[in-house]
Design a protein around this motif. Structure first.
Motif, PDB file in Angstrom:
ATOM      1  N   SER A 251     112.045 -42.654 -29.769  1.00 26.98           N
ATOM      2  CA  SER A 251     110.968 -41.916 -29.108  1.00 26.98           C
ATOM      3  C   SER A 251     111.534 -40.960 -28.055  1.00 26.98           C
ATOM      4  O   SER A 251     112.533 -41.248 -27.408  1.00 26.98           O
ATOM      5  CB  SER A 251     110.024 -42.908 -28.429  1.00 26.98           C
ATOM      6  OG  SER A 251     109.046 -42.208 -27.714  1.00 26.98           O
ATOM      7  N   ARG A 252     110.918 -39.824 -27.894  1.00 22.27           N
ATOM      8  CA  ARG A 252     111.294 -38.889 -26.829  1.00 22.27           C
ATOM      9  C   ARG A 252     110.420 -39.108 -25.596  1.00 22.27           C
ATOM     10  O   ARG A 252     110.579 -38.449 -24.593  1.00 22.27           O
ATOM     11  CB  ARG A 252     111.138 -37.419 -27.313  1.00 22.27           C
ATOM     12  CG  ARG A 252     111.968 -37.065 -28.515  1.00 22.27           C
ATOM     13  CD  ARG A 252     113.452 -37.130 -28.254  1.00 22.27           C
ATOM     14  NE  ARG A 252     113.879 -36.205 -27.192  1.00 22.27           N
ATOM     15  CZ  ARG A 252     115.040 -36.243 -26.577  1.00 22.27           C
ATOM     16  NH1 ARG A 252     115.898 -37.191 -26.881  1.00 22.27           N
ATOM     17  NH2 ARG A 252     115.349 -35.358 -25.660  1.00 22.27           N
ATOM     18  N   ARG A 253     109.471 -40.060 -25.690  1.00 19.14           N
ATOM     19  CA  ARG A 253     108.601 -40.328 -24.542  1.00 19.14           C
ATOM     20  C   ARG A 253     109.358 -41.124 -23.497  1.00 19.14           C
ATOM     21  O   ARG A 253     110.066 -42.075 -23.828  1.00 19.14           O
ATOM     22  CB  ARG A 253     107.367 -41.121 -24.987  1.00 19.14           C
ATOM     23  CG  ARG A 253     106.406 -40.303 -25.813  1.00 19.14           C
ATOM     24  CD  ARG A 253     105.336 -41.183 -26.400  1.00 19.14           C
ATOM     25  NE  ARG A 253     104.337 -41.590 -25.408  1.00 19.14           N
ATOM     26  CZ  ARG A 253     103.278 -42.341 -25.711  1.00 19.14           C
ATOM     27  NH1 ARG A 253     103.090 -42.760 -26.933  1.00 19.14           N
ATOM     28  NH2 ARG A 253     102.407 -42.656 -24.783  1.00 19.14           N
ATOM     29  N   LEU A 254     109.191 -40.753 -22.236  1.00 15.06           N
ATOM     30  CA  LEU A 254     109.931 -41.428 -21.166  1.00 15.06           C
ATOM     31  C   LEU A 254     109.172 -42.619 -20.599  1.00 15.06           C
ATOM     32  O   LEU A 254     109.758 -43.507 -19.995  1.00 15.06           O
ATOM     33  CB  LEU A 254     110.271 -40.425 -20.057  1.00 15.06           C
ATOM     34  CG  LEU A 254     111.190 -39.285 -20.519  1.00 15.06           C
ATOM     35  CD1 LEU A 254     111.322 -38.218 -19.443  1.00 15.06           C
ATOM     36  CD2 LEU A 254     112.562 -39.823 -20.907  1.00 15.06           C
ATOM     37  N   ILE A 255     107.854 -42.618 -20.772  1.00 14.27           N
ATOM     38  CA  ILE A 255     107.046 -43.766 -20.359  1.00 14.27           C
ATOM     39  C   ILE A 255     106.407 -44.332 -21.619  1.00 14.27           C
ATOM     40  O   ILE A 255     105.676 -43.626 -22.319  1.00 14.27           O
ATOM     41  CB  ILE A 255     105.950 -43.356 -19.358  1.00 14.27           C
ATOM     42  CG1 ILE A 255     106.576 -42.748 -18.095  1.00 14.27           C
ATOM     43  CG2 ILE A 255     105.074 -44.559 -19.009  1.00 14.27           C
ATOM     44  CD1 ILE A 255     105.564 -42.275 -17.062  1.00 14.27           C
ATOM     45  N   LEU A 256     106.711 -45.596 -21.904  1.00 17.19           N
ATOM     46  CA  LEU A 256     106.210 -46.201 -23.140  1.00 17.19           C
ATOM     47  C   LEU A 256     105.172 -47.281 -22.838  1.00 17.19           C
ATOM     48  O   LEU A 256     105.510 -48.310 -22.225  1.00 17.19           O
ATOM     49  CB  LEU A 256     107.366 -46.819 -23.927  1.00 17.19           C
ATOM     50  CG  LEU A 256     108.313 -45.821 -24.586  1.00 17.19           C
ATOM     51  CD1 LEU A 256     109.561 -46.539 -25.107  1.00 17.19           C
ATOM     52  CD2 LEU A 256     107.607 -45.110 -25.740  1.00 17.19           C
ATOM     53  N   PRO A 257     103.918 -47.057 -23.246  1.00 19.63           N
ATOM     54  CA  PRO A 257     102.945 -48.141 -23.150  1.00 19.63           C
ATOM     55  C   PRO A 257     103.406 -49.290 -24.044  1.00 19.63           C
ATOM     56  O   PRO A 257     104.234 -49.091 -24.941  1.00 19.63           O
ATOM     57  CB  PRO A 257     101.655 -47.515 -23.711  1.00 19.63           C
ATOM     58  CG  PRO A 257     101.896 -46.048 -23.749  1.00 19.63           C
ATOM     59  CD  PRO A 257     103.368 -45.845 -23.869  1.00 19.63           C
TER      60      PRO A 257
END
Ligand code: ATP
Ligand code: PRP
Length: 228
Positions: free
Chosen positions: A36-42
């Motif tokens: 993932s390129r998301r820095l905050i992961l739910p």
């Protein structure tokens, strides 16, 4: 809406070894953190999110309250110093040793002012100061094992697990600086303000990290075979 609990986890091997423990507490990121390129992961646990960052940044995020909890190596914590943090739990993962190492024939007489290459400057300074030895510390950011081979340093302070990297480079372990494993750290204010949720999570992670009966049995079995 209640404020989320944010957990900062070190990238790399600590993340890989933490994910199964977090999963036991229902904390499964919605996307694969490696892709993932998301820095905050739910995560699958309501109100809990992960940030996956460089190991050395984890204590900083937790110290300043940008993350409520963190998972990082004791090596990193020894360098950080622990201001603004509690360190309530040893997860027992990513185990290794911080060691002094060098070439087998290197001169190490007490009178000589050693040059020591390391990324662990604070731990190295404390270790040699405790021995009453003056050393020159050369800060490196990786591949410490190279330094004695090319004459940059007399010895190194680095992490050793199997010893394979030292051996492959003709180096030998000389002395133990510290036993290393990954710890859960908690921001001091979060421990007060989000006490119940933090404590519940710590209990669950402690339970997840506890060796199972099966692990204990197989370790005893391996130990029984060792002296033969
Ligand atoms: P960065 O690239 O952010 O500087 P790194 O390359 O040191 O980090 P890793 O190799 O994944 O990242 O190591 C992260 C942590 O894992 C270390 O801080 C230490 O606590 C632990 N660790 C490092 N090397 C080993 C090892 N060989 N065996 C077990 N644990 C290790
Ligand atoms: C770590 C450490 C040593 C090696 C020790 O490096 O810095 O070089 O592991 O492990 P061993 O005793 O099992 O050989 P890592 O594999 O993380 O590489 P890096 O330092 O380039 O991140």
């Amino acid at each position: 809406m209640i404020e989320p609990l944010t957990i900062a986890v070190s990238k790399g091997r600590i993340l890989q070894e933490s994910l199964p423990l977090l999963a036991q507490a229902g904390i499964v990121p919605v996307e694969d953190p490696d892709r993932s390129r998301r820095l905050i992961l739910p995560t699958g646990r309501a109100g809990v999110r992960l940030v996956v960052i460089r190991a050395a940044d984890v204590p900083t995020y937790v110290q300043y309250g940008a993350a409520d909890l963190g998972i990082t190596g004791k090596d990193v914590l020894l360098e950080h110093g622990g201001a603004g943090l509690y360190e309530p739990l040893d997860l027992g993962i990513a185990r290794c040793r911080m060691m002094v190492a060098g070439l087998p024939d290197a001169a190490r007489e007490p009178g000589i002012r050693l040059r020591v290459a390391t990324k662990y400057v604070a731990s190295t300074r404390r270790y040699f100061a405790a021995q009453g030895r003056q050393v020159e510390i050369i800060k490196l950011y990786g591949s410490m094992e190279l330094a004695p081979l090319v004459g940059l340093a007399d010895c190194i302070v680095d992490l050793v697990d199997t010893g394979g990297t030292l051996k492959a480079n003709g180096l030998v372990p000389l002395d133990l600086v510290a036993e290393i494993s990954s710890r859960v750290i908690v921001n001091k204010a979060a421990m007060k303000m989000k006490h119940d949720r933090v404590k519940a999570l710590l209990r669950e992670l402690e339970e997840a990290a506890r060796p199972s009966d099966r692990d204990r049995r197989s370790r005893r079995h391996a130990g029984a075979g060792e002296g033969r």
